[in-house]
Design a protein around this motif. Structure first.
Motif, mmCIF file in Angstrom:
data_model
loop_
_atom_site.group_PDB
_atom_site.id
_atom_site.type_symbol
_atom_site.label_atom_id
_atom_site.label_comp_id
_atom_site.label_asym_id
_atom_site.label_seq_id
_atom_site.Cartn_x
_atom_site.Cartn_y
_atom_site.Cartn_z
ATOM 1 N N LYS A 1 -15.286 -16.944 11.363
ATOM 2 C CA LYS A 1 -15.012 -17.656 12.783
ATOM 3 C C LYS A 1 -15.501 -17.121 13.681
ATOM 4 O O LYS A 1 -16.205 -17.650 14.812
ATOM 5 N N GLN A 2 -15.581 -15.640 14.044
ATOM 6 C CA GLN A 2 -16.159 -15.131 15.043
ATOM 7 C C GLN A 2 -17.825 -15.211 14.907
ATOM 8 O O GLN A 2 -18.406 -15.446 16.056
ATOM 9 N N ARG B 1 -18.530 -18.692 16.386
ATOM 10 C CA ARG B 1 -18.238 -18.813 17.905
ATOM 11 C C ARG B 1 -19.675 -18.036 18.504
ATOM 12 O O ARG B 1 -20.130 -18.368 19.520
ATOM 13 N N ARG C 1 -19.071 -22.465 19.406
ATOM 14 C CA ARG C 1 -17.913 -23.130 19.318
ATOM 15 C C ARG C 1 -16.965 -22.573 18.398
ATOM 16 O O ARG C 1 -17.144 -21.551 17.427
ATOM 17 N N GLU C 2 -15.599 -22.940 18.564
ATOM 18 C CA GLU C 2 -14.578 -22.315 17.949
ATOM 19 C C GLU C 2 -13.948 -23.044 16.796
ATOM 20 O O GLU C 2 -13.880 -24.273 16.898
ATOM 21 N N VAL C 3 -13.621 -22.411 15.730
ATOM 22 C CA VAL C 3 -13.090 -23.308 14.529
ATOM 23 C C VAL C 3 -11.732 -23.356 14.974
ATOM 24 O O VAL C 3 -11.004 -22.479 14.935
ATOM 25 N N PRO C 4 -11.236 -24.759 15.023
ATOM 26 C CA PRO C 4 -9.883 -24.918 15.474
ATOM 27 C C PRO C 4 -8.815 -24.229 14.326
ATOM 28 O O PRO C 4 -9.303 -24.022 13.048
ATOM 29 N N ALA C 5 -7.742 -23.660 14.774
ATOM 30 C CA ALA C 5 -6.620 -23.037 13.967
ATOM 31 C C ALA C 5 -6.341 -23.648 12.826
ATOM 32 O O ALA C 5 -6.225 -25.118 12.802
ATOM 33 N N LEU D 1 -16.625 -27.804 11.901
ATOM 34 C CA LEU D 1 -17.745 -27.654 12.911
ATOM 35 C C LEU D 1 -19.034 -28.354 12.362
ATOM 36 O O LEU D 1 -19.835 -28.255 13.135
ATOM 37 N N CYS E 1 -9.061 -10.472 18.462
ATOM 38 C CA CYS E 1 -10.282 -11.477 18.317
ATOM 39 C C CYS E 1 -9.567 -12.890 18.293
ATOM 40 O O CYS E 1 -10.133 -13.860 18.594
ATOM 41 N N MET E 2 -8.401 -12.906 17.847
ATOM 42 C CA MET E 2 -7.748 -14.257 17.423
ATOM 43 C C MET E 2 -6.719 -14.443 18.306
ATOM 44 O O MET E 2 -6.154 -15.588 18.547
ATOM 45 N N GLY E 3 -6.662 -13.901 19.549
ATOM 46 C CA GLY E 3 -5.783 -13.964 20.688
ATOM 47 C C GLY E 3 -4.315 -13.776 20.375
ATOM 48 O O GLY E 3 -3.607 -14.536 20.851
ATOM 49 N N GLU F 1 -6.734 -10.020 9.571
ATOM 50 C CA GLU F 1 -6.724 -8.734 9.046
ATOM 51 C C GLU F 1 -8.181 -7.800 9.209
ATOM 52 O O GLU F 1 -8.298 -7.128 8.440
#
Lengths: 288, 331, 443
Positions: C241-242, C245, C250-254, C261, C379-381, C409
């Motif tokens: 995911k990072q 980005r 672009r961010e992969v939606p949760a 994407l 990094c995942m907020g 993780e």
């Protein structure tokens, strides 16, 4: 001067009166009508709020006791039969007597019996350790020794013996609420029937591995040989998955199995010391 | 080979420890301490040493005799509390008042909640406010610094610039008349004025604050938004009526604002965790400080502002969470 | 300004001591232990019997289900035992143990070093060959490759993203592959672009590997649509995911996958394996493993047959000394601590790292000072301190609301915590509890 006093007196009294009226209205509007019996039952219960009965707390159990017609399934392990009898009398219902129970740690693998194979350095939690790997000994089934059971015990009945790193149950303090049984990720702890003088006979091992494998990791492991089951006069012992289990309901504490066990996995607790009996050495037993 | 160690990942750990953080803060406070010793002489040192000593002793006694647990006064947090408390009091405070302040700070504000990391309010500020309301006379009688003593040899005590401002406005004097009695902004910035011993020099505090920012002990969010809010708020008031409201520059360099913004409002334990939360916290502190300074009964409002926002911290933590990765769908 | 992902992340000392060591062939060991479950998903079904003679590349166990993978023999010899063998977590998992005799390969495998650039296979054939070769993601998760290439209905692949980030400290196997097998990797990319029918590929490489960036940039000029994206050094940029980005912005939606994407992500190691599988008919029977550590006398990168015991690699790297305190499979941030050195190398093993005793012990845990560092680096907020507290109190509903399941993780929180709190230990626990609850709810 007096006017100040009078003024403060009147205003304070006025505020007080106003608040009293508000409180009254609120208390009337939000009144919850509750069976007064619930409070009386709560008063009888030990107020440990441990959840051992299967309810969230003592109040929840009381509500169940009052509302249900058949309360034979309800039981407070902490208060025991005397408390339940009192509740039954108060409510005019009947509750059958139940045997008092006690938590038993079914692992005897301290470090001289079960040598360490590595050194655990993660968070002090059995749950986390169990998710990570088999543990710091060769045995993938026994006690992990991080004390999750100690942490959940509301009665201070379990402590870790620093010499063995194994938990020890104080039979007098144990309320048999079952919190430790749920907390143990390896099902090492079992609630067993309490006997006179706290006497116990049980298989102190939960290793379901084949005999040779189990024995390799721990000298006091149950190897599932079945000798105890064959010699039990009360058919209290069963063998499943290479592991012997003594049913505490059927066991008459005759102690016959203890001497039969080639590895010493069956423990007898709180019995008087036996008269000297010819001790068979381990090697002979294994060879036979 | 001895037994291999096994633990869940990660198997590496960063350099920073709690001790390092605490001692960095202490180190960052030293310039301000040096300035106060320069201006107030031995008295400043006496108050600081007494406050730190009392705080350490009280924490030690509580951990040893009341909690009967491990004694960990060496982590440096009690030293910071002591220093900050000392920084918030006049340098002529008698020792027993300092002791009472330390007992309140450590005993009530910190240890009764469970010690380091569990206190909801900044301990030093609780101690300071307790002393302020209990001993208002002692806490607001400021000794003159060495230069003021030379200028006014017959006077013993003076007021802070904010105090002079508030008194003057109460009497209905005009701002220009009041500012005749207040040192210039440059003098205020350097620390040549009356006040609590640690708060006088904005320069020394900024140096310490920059050190903490560089060491990444604190982040810019709280100090910057706090100062910026006070500056903007007072600036707007100043623009509306310069005859009634003091200039924003004066507000920045006077009183305990700098000390508060860099050292008290950035106390990790009692402030929000997320960047958004920290900005809200700084904003709230700034607004409350200005309101108290301009319209309140007390001349200074930094302590109250930070304590009020401390109380709001759990709420801010709940309400202002970091944005989660992938929460917003890409178009 | 180099690209990276904006939220969170930590800067680590990279310790890439083996970056200059060419890939060395490790001799074939006398016995190999090949577990039948080396991939995410169902264990493969064993096809051979004890006593069977096998050749290098022969199918030993067949993929069982869609998410599963074929297992091939990495050696020639006799199947000695098929029984549970201890894996890296100490549990016993079914494995095939083979006594090595000689080194006889299946004739279908092209063992020559010659580069084959011409693509003869059709897209379907490419995917079929990748599936047959038992290819899995070699970055660590070991997710079967053919599953990633089977684009679900209604979705469309638009670009391919190649993960050459290798953000874990110490590890250099991907770095060496990019340097030594650059041409092959680019052919592998071309193959996947053909299979997925995409015209854009981004190769993400962190700037601590300037030689790899340069070499691939120069060679990529001959491959239309392929571009190298140099990235700032930041952990965990190698996370799917990072990486997306950072490279695509672009961010992969949760809860979604990269394919949402329009992106498919492959590790450089996997790409090389794609090349070998399609162009050389070679199943996944060996991989590059970095064997490293400050106490080893000869840390290096080895090409290792799957199933080789870890101890063989350690001996080739100079042997483990008294100073060793921890042996990891993988890097220091996400690697697994081994309980013994007899466990085999599997498809997902990227490195073996020996940490000295002084660096292995965790620091004593102190109380949380609510500094918020874990929040700022996540990094995942997420809020790691909160997730740990909730797990300790077993508040699973709240944990789910706080999105514990989003955690990748990466371990940055535990790494950064000044109080040395075992944040990830607890979060992982909470995450698995919540995942179990969600799974049970779906049923």
């Amino acid at each position: 001067m007096y006017s100040i006093i009078a003024y403060s007196f009147i205003s304070m009294a006025g505020i007080g009166g106003l608040l009293a009226i508000v409180l009254y209205i609120v208390s009337q509007k939000f009144k919850v009508i509750e069976d007064p019996m619930i409070d009386e039952v709560v008063a009888i219960l030990p107020q440990a709020n441990c959840g051992g009965c299967g309810f969230a707390g003592c109040r929840a159990l009381s509500e169940a006791c009052v509302s249900r017609d058949d309360i034979s399934q309800l039981y407070c392990p902490v208060g025991g039969n005397s408390v339940m009898a009192e509740i039954a009398e108060l409510l005019g219902k009947t509750i059958p007597e139940k045997d008092p129970m006690v938590a038993v740690i079914r692992c005897n693998g301290h470090h001289s019996n079960r040598p360490r194979t590595n050194q655990y350095d993660g968070a002090a939690s059995c749950k986390i350790k169990n998710t990570l790997y088999t543990g710091d000994t060769g045995c993938a089934h026994g006690c992990l020794g991080e004390g999750d059971c100690v942490k959940v015990c509301n009665f201070g009945a379990i402590s870790i013996n620093p010499e063995t790193s194994l938990p020890v149950v104080d039979d007098n303090a144990c309320a048999a609420c079952g919190a430790c049984v749920k907390a143990c990720p390896r099902n090492v702890i079992e609630l067993r029937k309490k006997s006179a003088k706290d006497r116990k006979i049980y298989v102190s091992c939960v290793n379901r591995e084949k005999g040779t494998v189990a024995r390799k990791s721990c000298t006091v492991a149950c190897i599932g040989c079945g000798k105890c089951a064959k010699n039990c006069p009360h058919e209290a012992i069963s063998i499943e998955n290479n592991l012997a289990y003594i049913d505490s309901e059927k066991c008459k504490l005759c102690r016959k199995c203890v001497g039969e066990c080639p590895t010493g996995a069956i423990l007898e607790i709180n019995f008087p010391v036996r008269k000297a009996t010819p001790v068979t050495s381990e090697n002979e037993v294994l060879a036979s | 080979m001895s037994l291999l160690k096994v633990s869940p990942s990660p198997h590496a750990h960063g350099e920073m420890t709690v001790k390092q953080i605490m001692y960095s803060v202490i180190f960052a406070l030293l310039p301000a301490l040096a300035v106060s010793i320069f201006f107030f002489g031995f008295d400043a040192l006496r108050v600081s040493i007494l406050a730190v000593g009392f705080c350490l002793a009280i924490e030690w006694a509580i951990q040893k005799f009341l909690l009967k647990g491990d004694v960990c006064i060496t982590d440096g947090s009690a030293i910071i509390t002591g220093l900050l408390l000392a920084f918030n009091v006049p340098s002529n405070l008698p020792w027993w008042i300092i002791m009472i302040g330390c007992i309140v700070s450590i005993g009530i504000a910190k240890m009764s909640f469970g010690g380091l990391g569990k206190n909801p309010f900044n301990p030093a500020l609780i101690g300071r406010v307790f002393l302020l309301v209990s001993f208002p006379a002692d806490m607001t009688t400021w000794p003159l610094n060495r230069f003021e003593q030379l200028a006014h040899p017959d006077a013993v005590t003076g007021a802070t610039s904010l105090g002079i401002l508030k008194e003057g406005l109460k009497k209905g004097e005009s701002l220009s008349a009041i500012f005749q009695h207040i040192p210039s902004n440059i003098q205020l910035f350097l620390g040549n004025h009356g006040g609590s011993l640690g708060e006088i020099s904005a320069l020394a505090i900024i140096i310490g604050g920059l050190f903490l920012l560089l060491r990444k002990v604190i982040t810019w969010h709280i100090p910057f938004t706090y100062l910026a809010t006070v500056f903007t708020f007072t600036g707007i008031l100043f623009l509306i009526n310069p005859e009634r409201f003091a200039s924003p520059i004066f507000h920045l360099v006077s009183g305990g604002l700098m000390l508060g913004a860099f050292f008290m409002a950035t106390d990790m334990v009692t402030t929000p965790m997320s960047a958004k939360g920290m900005i809200i916290f700084g904003l709230g502190c700034g607004v409350i400080t200005t309101i108290i300074r301009v319209w309140g009964a007390y001349p200074e409002g930094v302590s109250f502002a930070i304590l009020i926002m401390n109380a709001a911290t759990p709420l801010i933590n709940l309400g202002f969470k970091p944005k989660k990765f992938g929460e917003v769908r890409n178009g | 300004m180099l690209k990276t992902f904006p939220k969170g992340g930590v800067h680590l000392t990279d310790n890439k001591i083996t970056a200059g060591k060419p890939i060395d062939n490790l001799p074939v060991p006398p016995t190999v232990t090949i577990p039948v479950s080396q991939h995410a998903g169902a264990p493969a079904e064993v096809l051979v019997q004890v006593g069977d003679k096998v050749k290098v590349g022969q199918l030993l166990a067949q993929s069982a289900g869609f998410i599963s993978g074929n297992i091939h023999s990495s050696v020639s010899g006799t199947v000695k035992k098929i029984e549970p063998a201890t894996d890296s977590s100490g549990f016993k998992k079914p494995a095939i143990i083979i006594d090595v005799e000689g080194d006889e390969w299946l004739e279908t495998i092209d063992r020559s070093e010659t580069l084959i650039t011409e693509i003869k296979a059709s897209p379907e054939e490419i995917i079929q060959k990748i599936k047959a070769a038992g290819l899995v993601g070699l970055g660590g998760a070991a997710f079967p490759a053919h599953v990633k290439l089977s684009i679900p209905e209604g979705k469309k692949a638009e670009c391919l993203v190649i993960n050459g980030v290798e953000c874990e400290p110490y590890l250099t196997c991907d770095h060496r592959l990019m340097l030594e097998k650059s041409e092959e990797i680019l052919v592998g990319i071309a193959l996947l672009m053909e299979a997925l029918n995409v015209d854009k590929t981004f190769i993400g490489i962190e700037k601590n590997k300037p030689d790899a960036i340069e070499k691939l940039s120069v060679l990529a000029k001959d491959y239309p649509g392929v571009s190298v994206v140099p990235l700032k050094e930041k952990y965990p940029q190698g996370s799917e995911k990072q990486l997306l980005r950072a490279t695509l912005g672009r961010e992969v939606p949760a809860g979604a996958l990269p394919i949402d994407l329009g992106a498919v992500v492959f590790n450089v190691g996997s790409i090389f394996a794609v090349y070998e599988a399609v162009q050389k008919n070679k199943p996944l029977i060996e991989r590059v493993v970095t064997v490293t550590g400050k106490t080893l006398s000869n840390p290096s990168n080895f090409k290792v047959r799957i199933g080789t015991p870890v101890i063989n690699l350690l001996e080739a790297a100079g042997g483990v000394t008294e100073e060793a305190g921890k042996i990891l499979s993988g890097g220091p941030m996400m690697g697994r601590a081994l309980t013994n050195t007899n466990v085999p190398i599997v498809k997902g093993s990227s490195g073996i790292l020996v940490l000295p005793d002084t660096e292995s012990k965790r620091r004593p845990v102190e109380s949380c000072i609510r500094c918020g560092k874990c929040v700022s680096i996540c990094c995942m907020g997420l809020e790691p301190f909160l997730l740990m507290a909730l797990t300790e109190r077993n508040l699973t509903e709240r944990l789910e609301k706080e999105k514990v399941t989003n955690c990748i993780e990466c371990g940055s929180c535990s790494y950064t915590c000044p109080s040395s709190r075992p944040l990830l230990d607890y979060i992982r626990q909470g995450k698995s509890t919540v995942n179990n609850i969600i799974r049970a709810r779906k049923k």
